[in-house]
Design a protein around this motif. Sequence first.
Motif, PDB file in Angstrom:
ATOM      1  N   LYS A   1       0.872  -0.792  -0.137  1.00  0.00           N
ATOM      2  CA  LYS A   1       0.082   0.069   0.002  1.00  0.00           C
ATOM      3  C   LYS A   1       0.756   1.272   0.434  1.00  0.00           C
ATOM      4  O   LYS A   1       0.455   2.706  -0.797  1.00  0.00           O
ATOM      5  N   ARG A   2       1.409   0.843   0.737  1.00  0.00           N
ATOM      6  CA  ARG A   2       2.967   2.378   0.331  1.00  0.00           C
ATOM      7  C   ARG A   2       3.686   2.667  -1.048  1.00  0.00           C
ATOM      8  O   ARG A   2       4.036   3.817  -1.240  1.00  0.00           O
ATOM      9  N   ALA A   3       3.141   1.875  -1.590  1.00  0.00           N
ATOM     10  CA  ALA A   3       4.080   1.982  -3.137  1.00  0.00           C
ATOM     11  C   ALA A   3       3.324   3.877  -3.443  1.00  0.00           C
ATOM     12  O   ALA A   3       3.845   4.004  -4.118  1.00  0.00           O
ATOM     13  N   GLU A   4       2.239   3.815  -3.029  1.00  0.00           N
ATOM     14  CA  GLU A   4       1.169   5.169  -3.731  1.00  0.00           C
ATOM     15  C   GLU A   4       2.765   6.498  -2.969  1.00  0.00           C
ATOM     16  O   GLU A   4       2.478   7.067  -4.008  1.00  0.00           O
ATOM     17  N   ILE A   5       2.800   6.202  -1.856  1.00  0.00           N
ATOM     18  CA  ILE A   5       3.080   7.396  -1.574  1.00  0.00           C
ATOM     19  C   ILE A   5       4.804   7.399  -1.615  1.00  0.00           C
ATOM     20  O   ILE A   5       5.294   8.474  -1.819  1.00  0.00           O
TER      21      ILE A   5
ATOM     22  N   ASN B   1     -10.425  10.627  -6.982  1.00  0.00           N
ATOM     23  CA  ASN B   1      -9.716  10.639  -5.538  1.00  0.00           C
ATOM     24  C   ASN B   1      -8.597  11.552  -5.067  1.00  0.00           C
ATOM     25  O   ASN B   1      -7.877  10.947  -5.094  1.00  0.00           O
ATOM     26  N   ARG B   2      -8.928  12.217  -4.635  1.00  0.00           N
ATOM     27  CA  ARG B   2      -7.332  13.317  -4.063  1.00  0.00           C
ATOM     28  C   ARG B   2      -6.813  13.107  -3.068  1.00  0.00           C
ATOM     29  O   ARG B   2      -6.221  13.770  -2.642  1.00  0.00           O
ATOM     30  N   GLN B   3      -7.902  12.282  -2.627  1.00  0.00           N
ATOM     31  CA  GLN B   3      -7.564  11.968  -0.378  1.00  0.00           C
ATOM     32  C   GLN B   3      -6.230  10.980  -0.902  1.00  0.00           C
ATOM     33  O   GLN B   3      -5.614  11.290  -0.019  1.00  0.00           O
ATOM     34  N   SER B   4      -6.066  10.507  -2.541  1.00  0.00           N
ATOM     35  CA  SER B   4      -5.163   9.802  -1.640  1.00  0.00           C
ATOM     36  C   SER B   4      -3.411  10.285  -3.204  1.00  0.00           C
ATOM     37  O   SER B   4      -3.654  11.461  -3.396  1.00  0.00           O
ATOM     38  N   LEU B   5      -2.569  10.920  -2.016  1.00  0.00           N
ATOM     39  CA  LEU B   5      -1.518  10.843  -1.889  1.00  0.00           C
ATOM     40  C   LEU B   5      -0.853  10.846  -3.556  1.00  0.00           C
ATOM     41  O   LEU B   5      -0.432  11.723  -4.413  1.00  0.00           O
ATOM     42  N   ASN B   6      -0.743   9.448  -3.848  1.00  0.00           N
ATOM     43  CA  ASN B   6      -0.460   9.834  -5.295  1.00  0.00           C
ATOM     44  C   ASN B   6      -1.116   9.922  -6.291  1.00  0.00           C
ATOM     45  O   ASN B   6      -0.696  10.850  -7.056  1.00  0.00           O
TER      46      ASN B   6
ATOM     47  N   GLU C   1      -0.360   6.738   9.427  1.00  0.00           N
ATOM     48  CA  GLU C   1      -1.354   6.126   8.400  1.00  0.00           C
ATOM     49  C   GLU C   1      -0.104   5.616   8.060  1.00  0.00           C
ATOM     50  O   GLU C   1       1.559   5.376   7.610  1.00  0.00           O
ATOM     51  N   VAL C   2      -0.869   3.948   7.197  1.00  0.00           N
ATOM     52  CA  VAL C   2      -0.215   3.359   6.293  1.00  0.00           C
ATOM     53  C   VAL C   2       0.083   3.690   4.952  1.00  0.00           C
ATOM     54  O   VAL C   2       1.127   3.511   4.701  1.00  0.00           O
ATOM     55  N   THR C   3      -1.391   4.477   4.534  1.00  0.00           N
ATOM     56  CA  THR C   3      -0.779   4.866   3.401  1.00  0.00           C
ATOM     57  C   THR C   3      -1.890   6.110   3.414  1.00  0.00           C
ATOM     58  O   THR C   3      -2.775   5.968   3.655  1.00  0.00           O
ATOM     59  N   SER C   4      -2.608   7.313   2.578  1.00  0.00           N
ATOM     60  CA  SER C   4      -3.205   7.947   2.345  1.00  0.00           C
ATOM     61  C   SER C   4      -4.658   7.303   2.228  1.00  0.00           C
ATOM     62  O   SER C   4      -4.898   6.173   2.070  1.00  0.00           O
ATOM     63  N   GLU C   5      -5.407   7.957   3.579  1.00  0.00           N
ATOM     64  CA  GLU C   5      -6.588   7.374   3.610  1.00  0.00           C
ATOM     65  C   GLU C   5      -6.458   5.415   4.692  1.00  0.00           C
ATOM     66  O   GLU C   5      -7.911   5.475   4.703  1.00  0.00           O
ATOM     67  N   PHE C   6      -5.589   5.462   5.258  1.00  0.00           N
ATOM     68  CA  PHE C   6      -5.577   4.170   5.553  1.00  0.00           C
ATOM     69  C   PHE C   6      -4.782   4.708   7.410  1.00  0.00           C
ATOM     70  O   PHE C   6      -4.032   4.138   7.549  1.00  0.00           O
ATOM     71  N   PRO C   7      -5.842   5.369   8.065  1.00  0.00           N
ATOM     72  CA  PRO C   7      -4.793   5.270   9.873  1.00  0.00           C
ATOM     73  C   PRO C   7      -4.986   4.317  10.508  1.00  0.00           C
ATOM     74  O   PRO C   7      -6.034   3.245   9.982  1.00  0.00           O
ATOM     75  N   ALA C   8      -3.905   4.377  11.037  1.00  0.00           N
ATOM     76  CA  ALA C   8      -4.462   3.523  12.246  1.00  0.00           C
ATOM     77  C   ALA C   8      -3.603   3.532  13.700  1.00  0.00           C
ATOM     78  O   ALA C   8      -3.560   4.950  13.692  1.00  0.00           O
TER      79      ALA C   8
END
Length: 308
Positions: free
Chosen positions: A88-92, A150-155, A248-255
């Motif tokens: 999932k952090r490939a997007e970051i 979906n611009r909430q995604s940093l990617n 955050e694991v990645t954008s839109e994925f808080p933990a």
Amino acid sequence: MSHSHGHSHAGHSHGASADADRGKLAIALALILAFMAAEVVTGIVANSLALLSDAAHMLTDAAAIGFSLVAIDLAQRPAKGRMTFGLKRAEILSAQANGITLLVLAAIIAIEAVRRLASPPTVDATLILIVALAGIVVNLAATATLARANRQSLNVEGSFQHIVTDLFAFVGTAIAAAIILLTGFDRADAIASLLVAALMLRSAVGLLRDSGRIFLEASPRGVDPDQIGKLMASQPGVVEVHDLHVWEVTSEFPALSAHVTVEPDTDCHRARLEIAELIRREFAIQHTTLQVEHEPEQLVQIDRRPSR
């Protein structure tokens, strides 16, 4: 003492949103590549740094969108083996690559623009104006396409920032060309390039800051861990909350993870479920790992001194 180790989450899936984003990114990529090829040729013929810098920026746009498309595919792969969160952090990583390319390109363009300010070359302002106006149209279409993603995604946001910066760059180039045609002020081309570099720098700093927060596992923007901890500690039966981590694991994925101590007569399993639901409802954090333990009861003190 009783222990309750809880792991509660509703998953994290881009699903149809990722498929829709992929289609929008592909449309924007096609628009950018087609226009970039025409712009490189025109920039060389017109001897315009502004056009060539725009073309270079469009190349990074194309690379950014390409990275984004690859990152979406990687992020959708299921978790397995050592990759317990999948990729999932490939997007970051893609967002950071976008930020770095913008930063490097801004520096290169700024250096060349300063050189041309000192010794401005002759440029074909009419040709520059025509291409810049066409570039505005193309980038407006690409911007409108990505604005619906979906611009909430940093990617995706990284690709969007590239396109928006390019749109402003074409506006600046068109203005510079008009100034040259009206006044003969050739340095306007280099000044427009400096403005492009400044816009690139601004976008780069934003992307690197936001992606850096995720890599450093800072709490999500707008989420206050102290506020979460106080709310958890105020729940009935809770004695103490410690080892609280929010990231955050990645954008839109808080933990979130935490240790919670409850009173001896409190149902720790029920407490865990209620706290997890509270965090989901109040802070939109669905991926929670809570370790709930009973507070130790008062121990009997034994006097080991020999009796007389």
